[in-house]
Design a protein around this motif. Structure first.
Motif, mmCIF file in Angstrom:
data_model
loop_
_atom_site.group_PDB
_atom_site.id
_atom_site.type_symbol
_atom_site.label_atom_id
_atom_site.label_comp_id
_atom_site.label_asym_id
_atom_site.label_seq_id
_atom_site.Cartn_x
_atom_site.Cartn_y
_atom_site.Cartn_z
ATOM 1 N N SER A 353 0.819 -1.211 0.000
ATOM 2 C CA SER A 353 0.000 0.000 0.000
ATOM 3 C C SER A 353 0.852 1.259 0.000
ATOM 4 O O SER A 353 0.421 2.311 -0.484
ATOM 5 N N GLU A 357 0.236 4.619 -2.165
ATOM 6 C CA GLU A 357 0.091 5.882 -1.443
ATOM 7 C C GLU A 357 1.121 6.899 -1.923
ATOM 8 O O GLU A 357 0.814 8.086 -2.097
ATOM 9 N N LYS A 365 -7.087 10.379 -2.474
ATOM 10 C CA LYS A 365 -7.154 9.163 -1.654
ATOM 11 C C LYS A 365 -8.010 8.083 -2.306
ATOM 12 O O LYS A 365 -7.741 6.886 -2.153
ATOM 13 N N ASP A 366 -9.049 8.486 -3.037
ATOM 14 C CA ASP A 366 -9.896 7.497 -3.698
ATOM 15 C C ASP A 366 -9.113 6.746 -4.770
ATOM 16 O O ASP A 366 -9.322 5.553 -4.988
ATOM 17 N N ALA A 369 -7.264 3.710 -3.343
ATOM 18 C CA ALA A 369 -8.110 2.532 -3.131
ATOM 19 C C ALA A 369 -8.403 1.814 -4.441
ATOM 20 O O ALA A 369 -8.399 0.580 -4.506
ATOM 21 N N GLN A 372 -5.322 -0.151 -5.591
ATOM 22 C CA GLN A 372 -5.093 -1.364 -4.809
ATOM 23 C C GLN A 372 -6.091 -2.466 -5.139
ATOM 24 O O GLN A 372 -5.873 -3.624 -4.785
ATOM 25 N N SER A 373 -7.169 -2.120 -5.827
ATOM 26 C CA SER A 373 -8.161 -3.124 -6.201
ATOM 27 C C SER A 373 -7.858 -3.781 -7.544
ATOM 28 O O SER A 373 -8.566 -4.706 -7.947
#
Length: 435
Positions: A353, A357, A365-366, A369, A372-373
């Motif tokens: 992560s 980041e 920030k979205d 995520a 990472q998916s």
């Protein structure tokens, strides 16, 4: 008579099923407009009120408490109002609608329930954006547009490369004149190397000098050596090449100052120095130390040179494209300072992560995520920064190493000479052979 009508109806149904299957495979956009969109639009209109109630989007015009004979009575409002929505507008691969927010609401709540909307409407994903105050735009995609993006054509422009396709269906373009420096991250087999090969293939025919820094002995970028004006295969060579480029920038600054301009792009074409694109494979190799004094000195020099090139390069025609499997703050403050100068960000699937980041966290920030998916099966899929300052999912065109190598060999005659970098490498090699 009834049997004839039934047989005719069954034949018509069978023909529609066959035609529908053909339409879905060969003309997916038409299939969506004729069948998918009407059903999905009706589902949106029918379920909107219930979705709004269950997810806390509805409000009541009446207060939640009332005083009756001196006693305050509190309770949940029985009648609530869902936010007003526009009629769903059809798109080639989905639909979009506008939501008018209630007083006191913010788009963040809609971001939180995007998955709930996608499941309710039975679509691939729902994207939430807000272009003006009090309004939210919901864009639903029927299927993953990056599953089979195909080749997207775009007008050719200097210092730009068509990398692949965007989630929106448009071309994914890296425009170095608009965004001069880029950071690319991704784990092994995520599509990072394919993206670099695509970039080299696109830039090879253009009037540009390509400089490679590959501290893994040149195993990656060495394949395209025919089109590289300089190639550093270890950190000592990288220091020499970067130092020579800093000296070259100083000469460009003097040329611009003498001509009274602020950028080489304002110079007449005949007096304009050739643009340079520095491609670094595995950035972490430039910052890893073995604990010796010499190693720490090399790292400090690399960090200083890269930061100086990033700060001054945009106006002087020098561009950085830095890539790596892992880019984190643990590599030192130099990496964090350098990241601030890299406006373009591309994040493929990563193992930690911290890298996601580091790549996208200071922008959105979205986006972290979403990056990472990305799964292992989605090779070439990445989250990248958009021209509007936001982010978007994209997928690079599959460009094999052989295709990029052939392009480098084909345009080898266009490889310009960088005397400073060449002399620095020759001098360094002479020192090593002399010892």
């Amino acid at each position: 008579m009834g049997a004839i009508l039934l047989a005719f109806a069954l034949a018509a149904l069978a023909w529609l099923l066959v035609f529908g299957r053909w339409l879905k495979e060969n003309r997916p956009a038409w299939h969506w407009y004729l069948t998918g969109y009407p059903v999905t639009a009706l589902r949106v209109l029918v379920t909107w009120r219930k979705v709004a109630d269950l997810n806390g989007l509805s409000v009541s015009d009446r207060p939640a408490s009332r005083v009756i004979k001196g006693l305050e009575v509190r309770g949940e409002p029985l009648r609530t109002k869902a936010p007003r929505i526009s009629f769903p507008r059809a798109m080639p691969n989905g639909l979009e609608l506008v939501v008018r927010l209630h007083a006191g609401q913010a788009p963040a709540r809609y971001l939180e329930i995007a998955d709930a909307l996608a499941h309710t409407w039975r679509v691939h994903a729902v994207r939430v954006t807000s272009s003006e105050r009090g309004v939210v735009h919901l864009s639903a995609t029927a299927r993953d547009p990056l599953e089979r993006p195909g080749i997207v054509s775009a007008p050719s422009a200097p210092m730009s490369a068509v990398l692949g396709a965007l989630e929106s269906g448009g071309a994914w373009i890296m425009d170095l004149l608009q965004v001069p420096h880029w950071l690319i991250t991704g784990a092994t087999q995520s599509g990072k190397s394919t993206l670099i090969a695509r970039l080299i293939k696109e830039l090879a025919p253009q009037r540009v000098a390509l400089v490679g820094i590959d501290c893994k002995g040149g195993m990656e970028l060495g394949l395209f050596a025919d089109r590289l004006s300089a190639l550093a295969t270890c950190r000592r060579e990288a220091v020499a090449v970067l130092g020579a480029l800093v000296v070259d920038l100083q000469g460009r600054m003097r040329r611009c100052r003498d001509a009274g301009v602020r950028s080489i792009w304002e110079l007449p074409p005949k007096r304009r120095p050739i643009p340079i694109v520095v491609i670094v494979d595995e950035l972490a190799e430039l910052y890893l130390s073995d604990g010796t004094k010499a190693s720490r000195a090399e790292i400090e020099q690399c960090s200083t040179y890269l930061l100086r090139l990033a700060q001054l390069g945009a106006a002087l025609g020098l561009h950085l494209v830095l890539s790596g499997q892992r880019v984190g703050s643990d590599l030192g403050p130099g990496v964090t300072a350098l990241r601030a100068q890299l406006g373009g960000r591309i994040c493929h699937r990563v193992h930690d992560s911290g890298t996601a980041e580091m790549t996208l966290g200071d922008l959105n920030k979205d986006a972290v995520a979403v990056a990472q998916s990305i799964t292992a099966a989605e090779r070439g899929v990445a989250v990248c920064t958009g021209t509007d300052g936001g982010w978007v999912r994209a997928r690079s065109h599959l460009t094999t190493t052989e295709e990029a190598r052939n392009a480098a060999a084909k345009h080898a005659a266009r490889t310009p000479l960088l005397p400073g970098a060449a002399r620095a490498l020759v001098a360094l090699q002479g020192e090593e052979s002399g010892t």
